[in-house]
Design a protein around this motif. Structure first.
Motif, PDB file in Angstrom:
ATOM      1  N   GLN A 115       0.831  -1.205   0.000  1.00  7.48           N
ATOM      2  CA  GLN A 115       0.000   0.000   0.000  1.00  7.48           C
ATOM      3  C   GLN A 115       0.868   1.260   0.000  1.00  7.48           C
ATOM      4  N   TYR A 116       1.930   1.230   0.783  1.00 13.12           N
ATOM      5  CA  TYR A 116       2.835   2.371   0.842  1.00 13.12           C
ATOM      6  C   TYR A 116       3.495   2.614  -0.515  1.00 13.12           C
ATOM      7  N   GLU A 117       3.994   1.569  -1.146  1.00 10.04           N
ATOM      8  CA  GLU A 117       4.666   1.729  -2.437  1.00 10.04           C
ATOM      9  C   GLU A 117       3.705   2.260  -3.497  1.00 10.04           C
ATOM     10  N   ALA A 118       2.464   1.763  -3.485  1.00 12.14           N
ATOM     11  CA  ALA A 118       1.465   2.248  -4.436  1.00 12.14           C
ATOM     12  C   ALA A 118       1.139   3.715  -4.174  1.00 12.14           C
ATOM     13  N   PHE A 119       1.078   4.078  -2.906  1.00 15.48           N
ATOM     14  CA  PHE A 119       0.801   5.461  -2.539  1.00 15.48           C
ATOM     15  C   PHE A 119       1.911   6.387  -3.035  1.00 15.48           C
ATOM     16  N   ILE A 120       3.167   5.984  -2.841  1.00 12.43           N
ATOM     17  CA  ILE A 120       4.306   6.797  -3.304  1.00 12.43           C
ATOM     18  C   ILE A 120       4.278   6.938  -4.820  1.00 12.43           C
ATOM     19  N   ASP A 121       3.976   5.848  -5.528  1.00  7.77           N
ATOM     20  CA  ASP A 121       3.887   5.912  -6.998  1.00  7.77           C
ATOM     21  C   ASP A 121       2.847   6.937  -7.434  1.00  7.77           C
ATOM     22  N   ALA A 122       1.672   6.885  -6.790  1.00  7.74           N
ATOM     23  CA  ALA A 122       0.595   7.811  -7.150  1.00  7.74           C
ATOM     24  C   ALA A 122       0.966   9.248  -6.803  1.00  7.74           C
ATOM     25  N   LEU A 123       1.622   9.423  -5.690  1.00  7.64           N
ATOM     26  CA  LEU A 123       2.037  10.752  -5.248  1.00  7.64           C
ATOM     27  C   LEU A 123       3.005  11.371  -6.246  1.00  7.64           C
ATOM     28  N   LEU A 124       3.974  10.587  -6.700  1.00  6.64           N
ATOM     29  CA  LEU A 124       4.968  11.095  -7.640  1.00  6.64           C
ATOM     30  C   LEU A 124       4.364  11.382  -9.018  1.00  6.64           C
ATOM     31  N   ALA A 125       3.352  10.607  -9.398  1.00  8.72           N
ATOM     32  CA  ALA A 125       2.752  10.761 -10.725  1.00  8.72           C
ATOM     33  C   ALA A 125       1.646  11.809 -10.775  1.00  8.72           C
ATOM     34  N   ALA A 126       1.159  12.274  -9.634  1.00 11.59           N
ATOM     35  CA  ALA A 126       0.001  13.168  -9.585  1.00 11.59           C
ATOM     36  C   ALA A 126       0.297  14.528 -10.215  1.00 11.59           C
ATOM     37  N   ASP A 127      -0.757  15.160 -10.743  1.00 12.24           N
ATOM     38  CA  ASP A 127      -0.632  16.510 -11.286  1.00 12.24           C
ATOM     39  C   ASP A 127      -0.358  17.496 -10.159  1.00 12.24           C
ATOM     40  N   LYS A 128       0.610  18.361 -10.370  1.00 16.07           N
ATOM     41  CA  LYS A 128       1.013  19.336  -9.347  1.00 16.07           C
ATOM     42  C   LYS A 128       0.695  20.750  -9.812  1.00 16.07           C
ATOM     43  N   THR A 129       0.583  21.657  -8.854  1.00 16.11           N
ATOM     44  CA  THR A 129       0.406  23.075  -9.162  1.00 16.11           C
ATOM     45  C   THR A 129       1.658  23.599  -9.852  1.00 16.11           C
TER      46      THR A 129
END
Length: 446
Positions: A204-218
């Motif tokens: 779950q942690y690894e998936a969360f980090i992947d999503a965090l890094l790939a997310a659209d940022k301001t």
């Protein structure tokens, strides 16, 4: 006009400065641009509105420099500490407050003072006459910022402050989450269960980090730079520094036992802290973010227990303006080029609610004493207040000056005490004992 004290900015620093000066007998005009001129981060027109966390951090006045600063402010009849105590929420040894009643009470207390009036409107220039304190904080308006830049002859320094999201308690799955302060810290049951915890296993942690890094940022605007303050990094910036960074920061799993599955040790834990007295709102601790709103909802709902989370506020990001104070301010917090003007609060290069309010307290007292013809020496060096103001007005290296929280690294050593981690408890107690004596002596001499 020459005997009035004008204070620009009705945040924590400006409110505290106004309270202190008025109680010393000076007529005060508090200038606040809201609600006439709004900011994206503020929601109300109240004074001392808390726009980010609702925590004043540790309240331990023997082993923590922030807690010592709390103690000094209380000893000086501080308004911010008085109202924080009045609206305190359980927070496992920290001082957290119910933010709306807190700011409402600060506003009411200031309005009740007979020698203080509030002028709602924007100040856009640095006056050459009269006595002034500018406590406009990280959201200094563009026009005033330009005036400050023109006067100082230096570029404004800036970093980005990110606001953490707030979740409705009713939308949190308590079959997954549990209530516990880290290491069960606190003297009461409420304190020992002040935080809500959401566990993650490794996948779950690894998936969360992947999503965090790939997310659209301001995106940043032209000419802006991402000079973040390390004490308030957006979570995605921490993740970019290494996949394990968050697990050793706001998501560390130590000191916690899953109440639902005590035999399972979580790989990471997301903590939420109660944000109001009713317990209906929780903010995600340490989760400052610059993700776009849609991405935030998707990523944060990956957290176990928050799959159906409903958000009262999503995170945001704003530019934080501060002076190169070591080059611009004297030890009385006066602008060297215009000594009729003082600066206070976060714009001076301190970081944190408590530090900002403390600099307001000090500036208000120094300015009022000057007006009354009884000038004060600045706070003693070995107090928390003195260590902080010394750092920003000369102790820091001007070329690399960055915002600073109060910490024991700013204090002069006590002779004869052991260094290192083993001697830390005795050393910190010696710092706080010395500071309290010096602070009480400074107050008694006024």
């Amino acid at each position: 006009m020459t005997q009035e004290l004008h204070i620009v900015g009705g945040g924590l620093a400006g409110s505290e400065a106004a309270w202190q000066a008025a109680h010393m007998g000076v007529d005060v005009v508090l200038h606040e641009m809201r609600p006439e001129v709004e900011t994206f981060a503020h929601r109300t027109g109240n004074l001392a509105e808390m726009v980010c966390s609702n925590s004043f951090r540790s309240d331990d006045d023997e082993q923590n420099a922030v807690g010592l600063l709390h103690w000094e402010m209380r000893a000086a009849n501080g308004l911010i500490m008085s109202m924080a105590d009045k609206h305190r929420l359980p927070a496992g040894g920290a001082l957290a407050v119910d933010r709306d009643p807190f700011s409402e009470s600060v506003t009411a207390a200031l309005r009740a003072l007979p020698n203080l009036r509030i002028d709602y409107g924007e100040v856009t220039e640095l006056p050459r006459d009269g006595h002034w304190i500018f406590a406009t904080g990280p959201l200094t308006s563009a026009a005033l910022g330009a005036a400050i830049q023109q006067e100082t002859g230096a570029d404004r320094l800036a970093f980005f402050d990110a606001i953490a999201p707030i979740v409705y308690a009713e939308s949190i799955d308590m079959d997954v989450a549990w209530m516990q302060s880290r290491y069960d810290k606190g003297e009461t049951e409420a304190e020992r269960k002040a935080y809500l915890n959401c566990p993650m296993d490794r996948n779950q942690y690894e998936a969360f980090i992947d999503a965090l890094l790939a997310a659209d940022k301001t995106e940043f605007h032209d000419g802006e730079s991402a000079g973040y303050f390390d004490g308030c990094l957006p979570i995605e910036v921490m993740a970019e520094r290494g996949r394990e960074t968050l697990r050793f920061g706001p998501m560390k799993p130590v000191g916690l036992t899953n109440a639902h599955r005590p035999e399972d040790k979580p790989y990471a834990v997301v903590q939420l802290r109660r944000d109001n007295a009713l317990g209906t709102l929780f903010n995600i601790v340490g989760f400052q973010t610059k993700m776009k709103y849609g991405a935030q909802s998707d990523v944060f709902r990956m957290i176990p227990g928050l799959e159906n989370a409903s958000f009262a506020r999503l995170g945001g990001i704003h530019r934080n303006t501060f002076l190169n104070s070591p080059t611009l301010l004297d030890d009385q917090m006066r602008l060297k080029s215009r000594p009729n003007i003082r600066f206070a609060g976060q714009v001076t290069g301190v970081e944190g609610y408590v530090e900002s309010a403390a600099m307001g307290l000090l500036a208000g007292r120094l300015a009022a004493a000057e007006i009354l013809g009884k000038p004060l020496a600045t706070a003693p060096l070995n107090t928390a207040m003195g260590a902080l103001v010394h750092h920003i007005t000369g102790g820091a290296e001007a070329k690399t000056f960055q915002p600073m929280n109060v910490n024991f690294g700013l204090f002069q050593p006590v002779d004869g005490l052991k260094g290192g981690r083993r001697g830390r408890k005795d050393r910190y107690k010696a710092y706080t004992d010395r500071a309290k004596a010096d602070w009480q002596g400074w107050l008694a001499g006024q």
